[in-house]
Design a protein around this motif. Structure first.
Motif: not given
Length: 299
Positions: A228-232
């Motif tokens: 959620f914090r970083q994305g893929i």
């Protein structure tokens, strides 16, 4: 089904005697050395591998495969020709040592990057997959023919991290169709599929029944919070684990392999920051043993 692990032997690493002693003490059946150190191909070919054979004859440990990662798809013609020569030598060395499988990878011109672009239609300027499949056919056809001649099977690593084009079911189909041969297949490592979203892993295994020639296994853990914090595009939302410390179900994975005509070796790889070194390898072996039929293990 047996259990092995990947390792460097000789050339500044531990000796083969030390390696086989530890292997036996920790309930492994085999090892998968890299094509360097004691297993440098030209050295094996020249010597006939007598030193290696002598040590192995004194133990119940065998060589399950030889690792030979050679990039035959480099944009530099000289580099990819040199890589092909190295791979051919590795096949010859495997033949000398009676190793049935070479674990390698399809290659890529972009090293440690992805080979395409995100969210772009096929044929976009960043998509070189058609070109690279043709290059694969050109570069690999003589290699596969040589492997057929020597009785060695080539198992392509499915990792994407090297920029490897053979990293998903679509590309596995395309490269296997480009060079159809019983000597060319795949190496099963579902740790990559978990974070790439190629799930269930068991379905990917069954799709390519009969083409799994090796299984170099790791586990993987995904952190929903870090995703959620970083994305893929982040780097810390997933990480590799030894089998048993991640989120893969090894009972069903081993079952799918057996159903897909694979009954050879599970080869533990250790890229687990939380269980580094030999202790991590041993932990992975112990976890896998419980799922193997007709196996003896003393804790």
């Amino acid at each position: 089904m047996h259990i092995s692990f990947s390792t460097n032997v000789g050339g500044g690493s531990w000796s083969l005697q030390e390696c086989t002693t530890w292997t036996k003490e920790n309930y492994f059946d085999a090892i998968r050395p890299n094509n360097n150190g004691l297993f440098e191909p030209s050295q094996i070919i020249q010597s006939g591998g007598e030193e290696v054979k002598k040590i192995l004859d004194e133990t119940d440990i065998y060589l399950a495969a030889l690792t030979a990662h050679s990039n035959l798809l480099d944009d530099d013609t000289e580099k990819r020709e040199n890589a092909r020569n190295t791979l051919m030598q590795s096949i010859e060395a495997a033949h000398v040592l009676e190793i049935p499988v070479i674990v390698t990878y399809a290659g890529s011109p972009v090293s440690w990057h992805f080979y395409g672009q995100f969210s772009s239609e096929p044929g976009n300027p960043g998509d070189r997959s058609v070109e690279l499949v043709e290059r694969f056919k050109e570069m690999w056809t003589p290699v596969v023919s040589f492997a057929e001649e020597k009785g060695v099977r080539l198992a392509l690593d499915c990792a994407v991290r090297m920029g490897n084009i053979a990293c998903n079911p679509e590309m596995w189909e395309r490269i296997l169709d480009a060079v159809p041969s019983d000597a060319l297949g795949l190496s099963c490592d579902p740790s990559h599929w978990l974070w790439m979203g190629i799930l269930p892993a068991e379905d990917a295994i069954r799709m390519f029944s009969g083409k799994w020639y090796y299984a170099d296994v790791k586990d993987c853990e995904i952190s929903p919070r870090m995703l959620f914090r970083q994305g893929i595009i982040g780097n810390w939302w997933w990480q590799y684990r030894v089998p048993g410390r991640g989120q893969l179900n090894w009972g069903t994975i081993i079952g799918a392999l057996l159903e897909s005509d694979y009954d050879y070796v599970l080869c533990v790889e250790n890229e687990d920051r939380g269980a580094p070194g030999l202790d991590g390898f041993a932990l992975g072996c112990k976890h896998l043993r419980q799922f193997l039929p007709n196996t003896e293990f003393t804790s």
